[in-house]
Design a protein around this motif. Sequence first.
Motif, PDB file in Angstrom:
ATOM      1  N   VAL A  15      -9.657   2.643   8.866  1.00  0.00           N
ATOM      2  CA  VAL A  15     -10.079   2.038   7.628  1.00  0.00           C
ATOM      3  C   VAL A  15     -10.564   0.771   7.866  1.00  0.00           C
ATOM      4  O   VAL A  15     -10.061  -0.064   8.610  1.00  0.00           O
ATOM      5  CB  VAL A  15      -8.869   1.875   6.597  1.00  0.00           C
ATOM      6  N   LYS A  16     -11.723   0.551   7.223  1.00  0.00           N
ATOM      7  CA  LYS A  16     -12.599  -0.639   7.288  1.00  0.00           C
ATOM      8  C   LYS A  16     -11.809  -1.583   6.241  1.00  0.00           C
ATOM      9  O   LYS A  16     -11.682  -1.247   4.976  1.00  0.00           O
ATOM     10  CB  LYS A  16     -13.942  -0.453   6.851  1.00  0.00           C
ATOM     11  N   PRO A  17     -11.135  -2.864   6.722  1.00  0.00           N
ATOM     12  CA  PRO A  17     -10.624  -3.762   5.766  1.00  0.00           C
ATOM     13  C   PRO A  17     -11.421  -4.306   4.664  1.00  0.00           C
ATOM     14  O   PRO A  17     -11.063  -4.276   3.493  1.00  0.00           O
ATOM     15  CB  PRO A  17     -10.503  -5.218   6.729  1.00  0.00           C
ATOM     16  N   GLU A  18     -12.803  -4.262   4.924  1.00  0.00           N
ATOM     17  CA  GLU A  18     -13.690  -4.621   3.730  1.00  0.00           C
ATOM     18  C   GLU A  18     -13.679  -3.493   2.663  1.00  0.00           C
ATOM     19  O   GLU A  18     -14.284  -3.718   1.691  1.00  0.00           O
ATOM     20  CB  GLU A  18     -15.031  -4.882   4.374  1.00  0.00           C
ATOM     21  N   GLN A  19     -13.204  -2.166   2.792  1.00  0.00           N
ATOM     22  CA  GLN A  19     -13.099  -1.283   1.819  1.00  0.00           C
ATOM     23  C   GLN A  19     -11.836  -1.520   0.887  1.00  0.00           C
ATOM     24  O   GLN A  19     -11.975  -0.496   0.049  1.00  0.00           O
ATOM     25  CB  GLN A  19     -13.012   0.270   2.421  1.00  0.00           C
ATOM     26  N   ILE A  20     -11.164  -2.439   1.295  1.00  0.00           N
ATOM     27  CA  ILE A  20      -9.879  -2.584   0.489  1.00  0.00           C
ATOM     28  C   ILE A  20      -9.979  -3.764  -0.212  1.00  0.00           C
ATOM     29  O   ILE A  20     -10.118  -5.179   0.259  1.00  0.00           O
ATOM     30  CB  ILE A  20      -8.418  -2.555   1.396  1.00  0.00           C
ATOM     31  N   ILE A  21      -9.610  -3.834  -1.477  1.00  0.00           N
ATOM     32  CA  ILE A  21      -9.709  -5.187  -2.382  1.00  0.00           C
ATOM     33  C   ILE A  21      -8.215  -5.382  -2.581  1.00  0.00           C
ATOM     34  O   ILE A  21      -7.319  -4.777  -3.301  1.00  0.00           O
ATOM     35  CB  ILE A  21     -10.294  -5.080  -3.701  1.00  0.00           C
ATOM     36  N   PHE A  22      -7.845  -6.627  -1.900  1.00  0.00           N
ATOM     37  CA  PHE A  22      -6.324  -6.858  -2.144  1.00  0.00           C
ATOM     38  C   PHE A  22      -6.145  -7.835  -3.182  1.00  0.00           C
ATOM     39  O   PHE A  22      -6.833  -8.870  -3.385  1.00  0.00           O
ATOM     40  CB  PHE A  22      -5.870  -7.693  -0.615  1.00  0.00           C
ATOM     41  N   ILE A  23      -5.052  -7.526  -4.067  1.00  0.00           N
ATOM     42  CA  ILE A  23      -4.761  -8.214  -5.315  1.00  0.00           C
ATOM     43  C   ILE A  23      -3.176  -8.677  -5.021  1.00  0.00           C
ATOM     44  O   ILE A  23      -2.528  -7.817  -5.285  1.00  0.00           O
ATOM     45  CB  ILE A  23      -4.854  -7.600  -6.530  1.00  0.00           C
ATOM     46  N   ASP A  24      -3.027  -9.937  -4.631  1.00  0.00           N
ATOM     47  CA  ASP A  24      -1.700 -10.274  -4.644  1.00  0.00           C
ATOM     48  C   ASP A  24      -1.149 -10.978  -5.986  1.00  0.00           C
ATOM     49  O   ASP A  24      -1.919 -12.126  -6.428  1.00  0.00           O
ATOM     50  CB  ASP A  24      -1.664 -11.480  -3.619  1.00  0.00           C
ATOM     51  N   VAL A  25       0.021 -10.699  -6.582  1.00  0.00           N
ATOM     52  CA  VAL A  25       0.315 -11.245  -8.027  1.00  0.00           C
ATOM     53  C   VAL A  25       1.665 -11.686  -7.694  1.00  0.00           C
ATOM     54  O   VAL A  25       2.312 -11.433  -6.653  1.00  0.00           O
ATOM     55  CB  VAL A  25       0.266 -10.228  -9.038  1.00  0.00           C
ATOM     56  N   LYS A  26       2.060 -12.501  -8.646  1.00  0.00           N
ATOM     57  CA  LYS A  26       3.425 -13.321  -8.498  1.00  0.00           C
ATOM     58  C   LYS A  26       4.558 -12.220  -9.093  1.00  0.00           C
ATOM     59  O   LYS A  26       5.609 -12.442  -8.497  1.00  0.00           O
ATOM     60  CB  LYS A  26       3.675 -14.523  -9.491  1.00  0.00           C
ATOM     61  N   THR A  27       4.405 -11.630 -10.020  1.00  0.00           N
ATOM     62  CA  THR A  27       5.527 -10.753 -10.595  1.00  0.00           C
ATOM     63  C   THR A  27       5.554  -9.223 -10.826  1.00  0.00           C
ATOM     64  O   THR A  27       4.245  -8.899 -10.733  1.00  0.00           O
ATOM     65  CB  THR A  27       5.648 -11.038 -12.233  1.00  0.00           C
ATOM     66  N   GLU A  28       6.520  -8.520 -10.820  1.00  0.00           N
ATOM     67  CA  GLU A  28       6.292  -7.028 -10.982  1.00  0.00           C
ATOM     68  C   GLU A  28       5.565  -6.690 -12.029  1.00  0.00           C
ATOM     69  O   GLU A  28       4.996  -5.666 -11.941  1.00  0.00           O
ATOM     70  CB  GLU A  28       7.708  -6.417 -11.117  1.00  0.00           C
ATOM     71  N   LYS A  29       5.670  -7.458 -13.039  1.00  0.00           N
ATOM     72  CA  LYS A  29       5.157  -6.962 -14.521  1.00  0.00           C
ATOM     73  C   LYS A  29       3.646  -7.088 -14.270  1.00  0.00           C
ATOM     74  O   LYS A  29       2.637  -6.085 -14.731  1.00  0.00           O
ATOM     75  CB  LYS A  29       5.577  -8.041 -15.660  1.00  0.00           C
ATOM     76  N   GLU A  30       3.080  -8.014 -13.557  1.00  0.00           N
ATOM     77  CA  GLU A  30       1.613  -8.324 -13.353  1.00  0.00           C
ATOM     78  C   GLU A  30       1.081  -7.141 -12.469  1.00  0.00           C
ATOM     79  O   GLU A  30       0.032  -6.627 -12.601  1.00  0.00           O
ATOM     80  CB  GLU A  30       1.290  -9.506 -12.773  1.00  0.00           C
ATOM     81  N   ALA A  31       1.988  -6.923 -11.421  1.00  0.00           N
ATOM     82  CA  ALA A  31       1.513  -5.757 -10.546  1.00  0.00           C
ATOM     83  C   ALA A  31       1.409  -4.322 -11.139  1.00  0.00           C
ATOM     84  O   ALA A  31       0.306  -3.579 -10.846  1.00  0.00           O
ATOM     85  CB  ALA A  31       2.600  -5.634  -9.251  1.00  0.00           C
TER      86      ALA A  31
ATOM     87  N   VAL B  62     -14.019   2.686  -2.063  1.00  0.00           N
ATOM     88  CA  VAL B  62     -13.206   1.351  -2.511  1.00  0.00           C
ATOM     89  C   VAL B  62     -11.717   1.626  -2.857  1.00  0.00           C
ATOM     90  O   VAL B  62     -11.520   2.646  -3.574  1.00  0.00           O
ATOM     91  CB  VAL B  62     -13.890   0.370  -3.315  1.00  0.00           C
ATOM     92  N   CYS B  63     -10.805   0.858  -1.952  1.00  0.00           N
ATOM     93  CA  CYS B  63      -9.535   1.152  -2.708  1.00  0.00           C
ATOM     94  C   CYS B  63      -8.863  -0.263  -3.137  1.00  0.00           C
ATOM     95  O   CYS B  63      -9.265  -1.182  -2.525  1.00  0.00           O
ATOM     96  CB  CYS B  63      -8.594   1.687  -1.483  1.00  0.00           C
ATOM     97  N   LEU B  64      -8.056  -0.205  -4.012  1.00  0.00           N
ATOM     98  CA  LEU B  64      -7.520  -1.412  -4.596  1.00  0.00           C
ATOM     99  C   LEU B  64      -5.920  -1.416  -4.068  1.00  0.00           C
ATOM    100  O   LEU B  64      -5.177  -0.537  -4.075  1.00  0.00           O
ATOM    101  CB  LEU B  64      -7.330  -1.547  -5.975  1.00  0.00           C
ATOM    102  N   TRP B  65      -5.394  -2.902  -3.386  1.00  0.00           N
ATOM    103  CA  TRP B  65      -3.966  -2.761  -2.931  1.00  0.00           C
ATOM    104  C   TRP B  65      -3.494  -3.968  -3.720  1.00  0.00           C
ATOM    105  O   TRP B  65      -3.748  -5.000  -3.513  1.00  0.00           O
ATOM    106  CB  TRP B  65      -4.059  -3.008  -1.297  1.00  0.00           C
TER     107      TRP B  65
END
Length: 245
Positions: A100-116, A80-83
Amino acid sequence: MKKGLIDKLKRDILLWQGYKPQSNHTEEKIGLGGLESAFPNGVFPKGAIHEFICFQPESSAASNGFVAALLSVLMKQNEVCLWVSTSRKLFPIALRMFDVKPEQIIFIDVKTEKEALWVTEEALKCEGLTAVVAEINNLNLIESRRLQLAVEESGVTGFIIRKSVHKAITTGAAARWKVIPLPSETEAGMPGIGFPRWSIELIKVRNGNPGNWAFDWMGDKLVEVLSHKQEKETSWFDLNVKLFG
Protein backbone atom coordinates in the motif's frame (compact mmCIF):
# COMPACT_ATOMS: atom_id res chain seq x y z
CA MET A 1 -41.83 -21.78 -9.37
CA LYS A 2 -41.33 -22.14 -5.59
CA LYS A 3 -37.52 -22.24 -5.98
CA GLY A 4 -37.61 -19.05 -8.04
CA LEU A 5 -39.62 -17.25 -5.34
CA ILE A 6 -37.22 -18.43 -2.62
CA ASP A 7 -34.18 -17.28 -4.64
CA LYS A 8 -35.77 -13.87 -5.21
CA LEU A 9 -36.59 -13.57 -1.50
CA LYS A 10 -32.95 -14.36 -0.61
CA ARG A 11 -31.71 -11.69 -3.03
CA ASP A 12 -34.17 -9.15 -1.61
CA ILE A 13 -33.10 -9.91 1.97
CA LEU A 14 -29.42 -9.49 1.08
CA LEU A 15 -30.21 -6.18 -0.63
CA TRP A 16 -32.18 -4.92 2.38
CA GLN A 17 -29.26 -5.84 4.62
CA GLY A 18 -26.72 -3.94 2.57
CA TYR A 19 -25.36 -6.61 0.21
CA LYS A 20 -25.67 -5.22 -3.28
CA PRO A 21 -25.81 -7.82 -6.08
CA GLN A 22 -22.59 -8.35 -8.05
CA SER A 23 -22.72 -8.59 -11.81
CA ASN A 24 -19.83 -11.05 -11.99
CA HIS A 25 -18.86 -13.01 -8.89
CA THR A 26 -15.54 -14.17 -10.34
CA GLU A 27 -14.34 -10.63 -11.02
CA GLU A 28 -15.43 -9.45 -7.57
CA LYS A 29 -13.49 -12.03 -5.57
CA ILE A 30 -10.45 -10.60 -3.79
CA GLY A 31 -8.42 -13.75 -3.21
CA LEU A 32 -9.29 -14.92 0.31
CA GLY A 33 -9.60 -18.59 -0.56
CA GLY A 34 -11.90 -20.59 1.67
CA LEU A 35 -12.61 -17.57 3.86
CA GLU A 36 -14.32 -15.74 1.03
CA SER A 37 -16.82 -18.56 0.61
CA ALA A 38 -18.09 -17.78 4.11
CA PHE A 39 -19.75 -14.60 2.79
CA PRO A 40 -23.11 -14.41 0.98
CA ASN A 41 -22.65 -15.39 -2.68
CA GLY A 42 -19.03 -16.33 -1.87
CA VAL A 43 -17.85 -12.73 -2.36
CA PHE A 44 -16.16 -10.39 0.13
CA PRO A 45 -18.77 -7.67 0.84
CA LYS A 46 -17.61 -4.25 -0.30
CA GLY A 47 -19.79 -1.26 0.53
CA ALA A 48 -20.33 -2.70 4.02
CA ILE A 49 -19.07 -2.15 7.56
CA HIS A 50 -16.47 -4.62 8.87
CA GLU A 51 -15.81 -4.49 12.61
CA PHE A 52 -12.51 -5.75 14.08
CA ILE A 53 -12.43 -6.58 17.79
CA CYS A 54 -9.03 -5.78 19.36
CA PHE A 55 -8.76 -6.25 23.11
CA GLN A 56 -4.96 -6.56 23.22
CA PRO A 57 -2.21 -4.42 21.60
CA GLU A 58 -0.95 -7.40 19.58
CA SER A 59 -4.44 -8.00 18.20
CA SER A 60 -4.70 -4.33 17.26
CA ALA A 61 -1.38 -4.49 15.40
CA ALA A 62 -2.42 -7.71 13.63
CA SER A 63 -5.75 -6.15 12.64
CA ASN A 64 -3.95 -3.11 11.22
CA GLY A 65 -1.78 -5.43 9.13
CA PHE A 66 -4.69 -7.52 7.87
CA VAL A 67 -6.75 -4.42 7.00
CA ALA A 68 -3.73 -3.01 5.15
CA ALA A 69 -3.50 -6.28 3.20
CA LEU A 70 -7.19 -5.93 2.25
CA LEU A 71 -6.62 -2.31 1.22
CA SER A 72 -3.82 -3.42 -1.10
CA VAL A 73 -6.43 -5.42 -3.02
CA LEU A 74 -9.20 -2.81 -2.89
CA MET A 75 -6.94 0.07 -4.02
CA LYS A 76 -5.15 -1.49 -7.00
CA GLN A 77 -5.97 1.47 -9.25
CA ASN A 78 -4.46 4.17 -6.99
CA GLU A 79 -7.73 4.81 -5.18
CA VAL A 80 -7.80 6.72 -1.90
CA CYS A 81 -8.57 5.65 1.67
CA LEU A 82 -9.22 7.74 4.79
CA TRP A 83 -7.74 6.56 8.13
CA VAL A 84 -9.29 8.12 11.27
CA SER A 85 -7.91 7.78 14.80
CA THR A 86 -7.69 9.42 18.21
CA SER A 87 -4.41 7.68 19.11
CA ARG A 88 -2.79 6.36 15.96
CA LYS A 89 0.19 4.05 16.40
CA LEU A 90 0.52 3.13 12.73
CA PHE A 91 3.68 4.38 11.01
CA PRO A 92 2.62 5.28 7.42
CA ILE A 93 5.81 3.98 5.76
CA ALA A 94 5.06 0.53 7.24
CA LEU A 95 2.13 0.27 4.82
CA ARG A 96 4.62 -0.38 2.01
CA MET A 97 5.20 -3.79 3.58
CA PHE A 98 1.61 -4.60 2.61
CA ASP A 99 1.87 -3.21 -0.91
CA VAL A 100 0.00 0.00 0.00
CA LYS A 101 1.41 3.38 -0.96
CA PRO A 102 1.30 5.74 2.06
CA GLU A 103 0.32 8.59 -0.24
CA GLN A 104 -2.94 6.74 -0.98
CA ILE A 105 -3.98 7.11 2.66
CA ILE A 106 -5.30 10.35 4.14
CA PHE A 107 -4.66 10.26 7.89
CA ILE A 108 -6.98 12.29 10.11
CA ASP A 109 -6.05 12.39 13.80
CA VAL A 110 -8.69 13.86 16.11
CA LYS A 111 -8.92 14.34 19.86
CA THR A 112 -12.21 12.72 20.82
CA GLU A 113 -14.28 9.65 19.96
CA LYS A 114 -17.21 11.89 19.04
CA GLU A 115 -15.08 13.69 16.46
CA ALA A 116 -13.76 10.37 15.12
CA LEU A 117 -17.27 8.99 14.61
CA TRP A 118 -18.45 12.20 12.91
CA VAL A 119 -15.48 12.23 10.52
CA THR A 120 -15.95 8.52 9.81
CA GLU A 121 -19.65 8.88 8.99
CA GLU A 122 -19.07 11.86 6.72
CA ALA A 123 -16.17 10.12 4.97
CA LEU A 124 -18.24 6.98 4.37
CA LYS A 125 -20.73 9.15 2.46
CA CYS A 126 -18.00 10.26 0.03
CA GLU A 127 -18.17 8.20 -3.16
CA GLY A 128 -14.69 9.36 -4.13
CA LEU A 129 -13.15 7.14 -1.45
CA THR A 130 -12.61 3.40 -1.76
CA ALA A 131 -12.44 2.69 1.97
CA VAL A 132 -12.46 4.30 5.39
CA VAL A 133 -10.59 2.89 8.39
CA ALA A 134 -11.51 4.13 11.87
CA GLU A 135 -9.70 3.25 15.09
CA ILE A 136 -12.15 3.82 17.94
CA ASN A 137 -12.87 2.39 21.38
CA ASN A 138 -16.64 2.05 21.41
CA LEU A 139 -19.40 1.68 18.85
CA ASN A 140 -23.04 1.15 19.78
CA LEU A 141 -25.88 -0.23 17.68
CA ILE A 142 -27.30 3.14 16.64
CA GLU A 143 -23.89 4.54 15.66
CA SER A 144 -22.99 1.42 13.67
CA ARG A 145 -26.35 1.49 11.90
CA ARG A 146 -25.71 5.09 10.81
CA LEU A 147 -22.35 4.00 9.37
CA GLN A 148 -23.96 1.04 7.58
CA LEU A 149 -26.61 3.29 6.04
CA ALA A 150 -23.86 5.62 4.81
CA VAL A 151 -21.96 2.85 2.99
CA GLU A 152 -25.14 1.44 1.48
CA GLU A 153 -25.61 4.77 -0.28
CA SER A 154 -22.00 5.41 -1.32
CA GLY A 155 -20.56 1.92 -1.86
CA VAL A 156 -17.50 2.77 0.29
CA THR A 157 -16.10 -0.08 2.41
CA GLY A 158 -15.74 0.69 6.12
CA PHE A 159 -13.27 -0.95 8.51
CA ILE A 160 -13.85 -0.24 12.20
CA ILE A 161 -10.95 -1.28 14.44
CA ARG A 162 -12.55 -1.29 17.90
CA LYS A 163 -10.31 -1.33 20.95
CA SER A 164 -12.75 -1.34 23.87
CA VAL A 165 -11.66 -3.76 26.59
CA HIS A 166 -15.08 -3.92 28.23
CA LYS A 167 -17.41 -6.00 26.11
CA ALA A 168 -18.24 -6.90 22.54
CA ILE A 169 -21.61 -5.18 22.25
CA THR A 170 -24.06 -5.78 19.43
CA THR A 171 -23.55 -3.58 16.39
CA GLY A 172 -25.02 -3.29 12.92
CA ALA A 173 -21.80 -4.31 11.17
CA ALA A 174 -22.13 -6.77 8.30
CA ALA A 175 -19.15 -8.76 9.60
CA ARG A 176 -17.27 -8.96 12.89
CA TRP A 177 -13.64 -10.14 12.89
CA LYS A 178 -10.92 -11.04 15.35
CA VAL A 179 -7.31 -11.14 14.15
CA ILE A 180 -4.44 -12.40 16.28
CA PRO A 181 -0.79 -12.98 15.30
CA LEU A 182 0.58 -16.48 14.83
CA PRO A 183 4.23 -17.64 14.85
CA SER A 184 5.70 -17.32 11.37
CA GLU A 185 7.61 -20.06 9.58
CA THR A 186 10.87 -19.73 7.67
CA GLU A 187 12.13 -21.76 4.76
CA ALA A 188 13.95 -24.89 5.89
CA GLY A 189 17.42 -24.03 7.09
CA MET A 190 17.01 -20.29 6.59
CA PRO A 191 17.65 -17.83 9.46
CA GLY A 192 15.44 -14.92 10.47
CA ILE A 193 11.65 -14.70 10.52
CA GLY A 194 9.03 -15.64 7.98
CA PHE A 195 6.10 -13.81 6.48
CA PRO A 196 3.47 -12.27 8.80
CA ARG A 197 0.91 -14.89 9.77
CA TRP A 198 -2.49 -14.31 11.33
CA SER A 199 -5.35 -16.30 12.74
CA ILE A 200 -8.44 -14.77 11.12
CA GLU A 201 -11.68 -15.46 12.95
CA LEU A 202 -14.92 -14.41 11.34
CA ILE A 203 -17.01 -14.17 14.49
CA LYS A 204 -20.21 -12.98 12.85
CA VAL A 205 -21.24 -12.53 9.25
CA ARG A 206 -24.72 -11.60 8.15
CA ASN A 207 -26.28 -14.47 6.18
CA GLY A 208 -22.89 -16.20 6.05
CA ASN A 209 -20.89 -18.87 7.84
CA PRO A 210 -18.51 -17.86 10.68
CA GLY A 211 -15.22 -19.73 10.94
CA ASN A 212 -11.49 -19.54 11.55
CA TRP A 213 -8.64 -19.46 9.03
CA ALA A 214 -4.90 -18.78 8.99
CA PHE A 215 -3.24 -16.54 6.41
CA ASP A 216 0.28 -15.51 5.49
CA TRP A 217 1.06 -12.18 3.88
CA MET A 218 3.51 -13.31 1.18
CA GLY A 219 4.84 -9.88 0.26
CA ASP A 220 2.19 -9.02 -2.31
CA LYS A 221 -0.80 -11.23 -1.56
CA LEU A 222 -2.66 -13.15 1.14
CA VAL A 223 -2.20 -16.92 1.07
CA GLU A 224 -4.30 -19.30 3.13
CA VAL A 225 -2.24 -21.60 5.37
CA LEU A 226 -3.93 -24.93 4.83
CA SER A 227 -1.41 -26.84 6.94
CA HIS A 228 -2.40 -24.78 10.00
CA LYS A 229 -6.04 -25.71 9.47
CA GLN A 230 -5.17 -29.37 9.07
CA GLU A 231 -3.06 -29.33 12.24
CA LYS A 232 -5.92 -27.71 14.14
CA GLU A 233 -8.38 -30.33 12.94
CA THR A 234 -5.95 -33.10 13.85
CA SER A 235 -5.42 -31.71 17.34
CA TRP A 236 -9.18 -31.65 17.93
CA PHE A 237 -9.41 -35.25 16.71
CA ASP A 238 -6.60 -36.31 19.06
CA LEU A 239 -8.29 -34.53 21.97
CA ASN A 240 -11.60 -36.28 21.28
CA VAL A 241 -9.82 -39.64 21.14
CA LYS A 242 -8.19 -38.97 24.51
CA LEU A 243 -11.43 -37.83 26.11
CA PHE A 244 -13.86 -40.31 24.66
CA GLY A 245 -11.65 -43.21 23.56
